[in-house]
Every structure is written in structure tokens, then in C-alpha cells.
Design an enzyme around this catalytic site. Structure first.
Site, PDB file in Angstrom:
ATOM      1  N   SER A 182       0.827  -1.198   0.000  1.00  0.00           N
ATOM      2  CA  SER A 182       0.000   0.000   0.000  1.00  0.00           C
ATOM      3  C   SER A 182       0.871   1.262   0.000  1.00  0.00           C
ATOM      4  O   SER A 182       1.669   1.448  -0.911  1.00  0.00           O
ATOM      5  CB  SER A 182      -0.962  -0.036   1.196  1.00  0.00           C
ATOM      6  N   ASP A 279      -8.256  -2.795  -7.297  1.00  0.00           N
ATOM      7  CA  ASP A 279      -7.759  -2.495  -5.955  1.00  0.00           C
ATOM      8  C   ASP A 279      -8.843  -1.784  -5.137  1.00  0.00           C
ATOM      9  O   ASP A 279      -9.373  -0.746  -5.549  1.00  0.00           O
ATOM     10  CB  ASP A 279      -6.519  -1.602  -6.070  1.00  0.00           C
ATOM     11  N   HIS A 347      -6.658  -5.592  -1.406  1.00  0.00           N
ATOM     12  CA  HIS A 347      -5.654  -4.540  -1.243  1.00  0.00           C
ATOM     13  C   HIS A 347      -4.573  -5.094  -0.334  1.00  0.00           C
ATOM     14  O   HIS A 347      -4.804  -5.327   0.842  1.00  0.00           O
ATOM     15  CB  HIS A 347      -6.283  -3.291  -0.643  1.00  0.00           C
TER      16      HIS A 347
END
Length: 406
Positions: A182, A279, A347
Site C-alpha cells: 500500500s 484495488d 488490497h
């Protein structure tokens, strides 16, 4: 509280249980690797401090056997802050202060020490870099109004941790992989080539971004919500001077170089991009941010892709095509690059064991993420995998977070 900070905190939480051992559903006892925190004690002298002024930290689990001189560094994720209120709030949480962080971290997935769960990297020195600056380890500024002081020192934190690790064996690494999830995946784009410069010239150094390929795209109201967010972040935290100079000298708006799509072409170190084409962070906050869906027309779709209407699915498919088009030059021309772009609503997939390497892990062409990354790193075979569009992939773990506050 800033919506991007809230969202990524929810998406990137790693649950740490108190017991050393946990019992699986089939009652087989399994070991859970908990790794203690190491503070960078010399960081204060160089001003490399977390938002609240606390010392930065990392977790190191030593390698062994054939992996004794190999190193894997994993940037922690957790969103960003782009204004004083959100950064002040962040400074009073585990995302901006090591004072509030758990002192032990679970190492799983790409950080696992179990050969059956992490076959290529299990015996390497594995390091998790804790994230406490709010700008993907790139800022260099201080806010001080006489009563409140915030340290935007992500760049110096990165440098301080590296200098702390070099004499511990990193400086003699034979193989190394810089990775992150991330906001941590985004950090790898900005520190990949710099990382390679610290290591021996004959070392095999490569980089991996997991869920860090954030697009500079318009939302469903045709606004540049993410672009304006990034611009304010770069300005507040003094990021621009630490962005890739080849990129900033080329673009009319240098702050755009915070986005991976603009800096990727200038990275010379071999690179692997692991991302979902759908995502969920970008779906919820770049494509359909709350500001573009005031009446909640997308709420059901966000909770469950099967509940999306045909027009909504069409928009999601267009988002996927936009991501693939942006990655097309890398896919075609990068001889040393790798990719795993699947169609799971997720994610971050490298730190969770179930998505990294298990019997039922997500696959493309019958290859797990761990196998694809390993094939790429060790040059065993070509490793550029692109999934078919949703809903064709039946191996997906659609990890939709609970949309608290929406």
C-alpha cells in the site's frame, strides 16, 4: 479525519494476537512468528523522527542457512496525511508514533520463516520498517507554531534505518529485495534505486510493490480527487525535493511524480508490480470517493461486487483497462520487470499467508503470487501475469473491508 488516512488504516491493519501459538480450525497447533521491535537510537541526532517526535523503528528476524547474507525489507503501509488536522490526529496513533505501536509484529506471507509458506525467502534476513511519517517515507519538513510540533521526516527515517542495518549485515548482502504494501508499496517506487546504491555492486538487488500502484485518475464525477490530495501532501510534508529528479524535471507539475506511473520509467533497478486491477482502496477512494457519491449509490457495490449494477460494472472494467493501459509500456518493454495483476477485489496480498502462498491462494495461469515473485526474482521463468476481467477468476479472495464511517 482525512478519508484517505481512515481508509488505508482500515485496509492495512495487521492483527497481532497475544499468544505465541494459535490453533487453526482443524485443531492443528501452528507456530506464529512474533518479532520484537528495534528502535533506531541514533535517529534523533539526525532529526529522523516520527510525526510526534518519537524514535523510528523496525522489526528484524535474522536469516539462516543459505539465506544468511540475503535481505528482504518490507515497508509498512497505512495511508497518508495531507493537512494539519489529519497529521495531528495521526501523530497520536500507531500510524504516527512508535509509542502507540505494538512492540511485536506477526511475520507471515512474504515475511514468514516457514519454508512451506514462503519457499523462496523464508531463510533471508527479513525486516519490517514501521511507518510513522504519513508520506510514504519521502517527507522532509517540520511544522512548529510554538505550541505544536510535527516532524515530517520520512526521508530521514528511511536513511536512518538503512544506516542502522548496514553494519548488521545489510552492507554485505548478496541478494536483496525491497518491498512494501500500500503506502509502503508506493515507498518502494521512491527508494528502489537509492536502496541499490547502498549495497555491494555485485549484489542482486530488486524491488517489489504490493498494492502501491496508485493511479492518477479521475473519479466518477470526473474530478481529480486523488491528484489534489497528493498535491497538498507533497506541499505540506516537503516531499518534492526527494522525488525522482528525472521525473520532476520533465513534468510541468512536479508533485505528480509522487504517482508511480510517472516515476516508474526512470527506475533502473529490476521491479515487480503486484496489484489488483480492482484495488479496493482505489475503487473506494480514487474512483468512487465519498465526495463523488454523496447519496450512496455505490454503497452496495462497494460491499459486494456481485451487487454492482451493469453500469457500475462497466465503470469498474474501464478502471481496470486504464490501469492495464498505464502499465502497458512496462509490460512490453521492461526486460527485467515482473507483474502479477489479478482481478481480485483486494488490497495488499503479499503479507497475508492465505493470499501469498496456500493451497487455495489466488492464481493466474495456476501460479500463486509467491511463485510468480520467486520466478521473477531468481529468473527461473518469465513472470508477467495479467488476469482476465472480473468475474472470471474463481481463485480470488475478495477482501472487502468494512466501510466504517461511510
Amino acid at each position: 479525519m482525512n478519508i484517505f488516512f481512515v481508509a488505508l488504516v482500515l485496509l492495512c491493519v495487521v492483527t497481532v494476537a497475544a499468544p505465541w501459538r494459535v490453533v487453526s480450525e482443524d485443531n492443528e497447533e501452528q507456530h506464529r512468528l512474533l518479532v520484537n521491535m528495534t528502535f533506531v537510537k541514533n535517529a534523533r541526532a539526525g532529526g529522523a523522527l516520527c510525526l510526534d517526535g518519537s524514535l523510528p523503528a523496525y522489526h528484524l528476524h535474522r536469516g539462516f542457512g543459505a539465506g544468511l547474507n540475503n535481505w528482504l525489507l518490507q515497508f509498512e503501509g497505512g495511508g497518508w496525511c495531507n493537512d494539519l488536522p489529519s497529521c495531528l490526529e495521526r501523530a497520536q496513533s500507531r500510524r504516527g508514533s512508535t509509542r502507540y505501536m505494538t512492540k511485536f509484529e506477526v511475520f507471515s506471507g512474504i515475511l514468514s520463516s516457514n519454508a512451506s509458506q514462503n519457499p523462496d525467502f523464508y531463510n533471508w534476513n527479513r525486516v519490517k520498517l514501521r511507518y510513522c511519517d504519513g508520506a510514504s517515507f519521502t517527507g522532509d519538513a517540520i511544522f512548529d507554531n510554538g505550541t505544536t510540533r510535527l516532524h515530517f521526516k520520512g526521508q530521514k527515517i528511511w536513511e536512518a534505518i538503512i544506516h542502522d542495518l548496514l553494519p548488521k549485515g545489510l552492507g554485505k548482502a548478496r541478494k536483496a529485495l525491497l518491498s512494501g504494501c500500500s503506502a509502503g508499496g508506493l515507498a518502494t517506487f521512491h527508494h528502489c534505486d537509492n536502496f541499490a546504491k547502498y549495497l555491494p555492486t555485485n549484489a542482486s538487488v530488486k524491488c517489489l510493490s504490493d498494492a502501491g500502484f496508485f493511479l492518477d485518475g479521475r473519479d466518477v464525477s470526473l474530478n481529480h480527487t486523488m491528484r489534489y490530495f497528493v498535491k497538498s501532501l507533497v506541499t505540506l510534508q516537503g516531499v518534492e525535493k526527494n522525488l525522482n529528479r528525472n521525473c520532476t524535471s520533465t513534468l510541468f507539475f512536479p508533485d505528480l511524480c509522487f504517482f508511480p506511473q510517472y516515476v516508474l520509467r526512470y527506475i533502473s533497478t529490476p521491479y515487480f508490480i503486484l496489484n489488483s486491477a480492482y484495488d479496493v482502496f482505489q475503487f473506494h477512494h480514487t474512483l468512487v470517493p465519498p465526495s463523488a457519491d454523496m447519496h450512496g449509490h455505490w454503497n452496495k457495490c462497494k460491499l459486494d461486487p456481485a451487487a454492482c449494477t451493469p453500469p457500475q460494472i462497466a465503470i469498474l472494467q474501464a478502471f481496470r483497462l486504464d490501469m492495464l493501459a498505464t502499465l502497458r509500456p512496462f509490460a512490453i518493454y521492461s526486460g527485467r520487470g515482473g507483474m502479477f495483476i489479478n482481478s481480485c477485489f483486494a488490497h495488499c496480498q503479499s503479507e497475508s499467508q492465505d493470499t501469498w502462498f496456500e493451497d487455495d491462494s489466488p492464481r493466474i495461469n495456476n501460479k500463486t503470487i509467491a511463485e510468480a515473485v520467486g520466478d521473477w526474482y531468481f529468473s527461473r521463468t518469465r513472470s508477467k501475469e495479467i488476469d482476465c476481467p472480473y468475474p472470471c477468476d474463481t481463485t480470488c479472495h475478495n477482501l472487502i473491508p468494512y466501510p466504517r464511517g461511510q
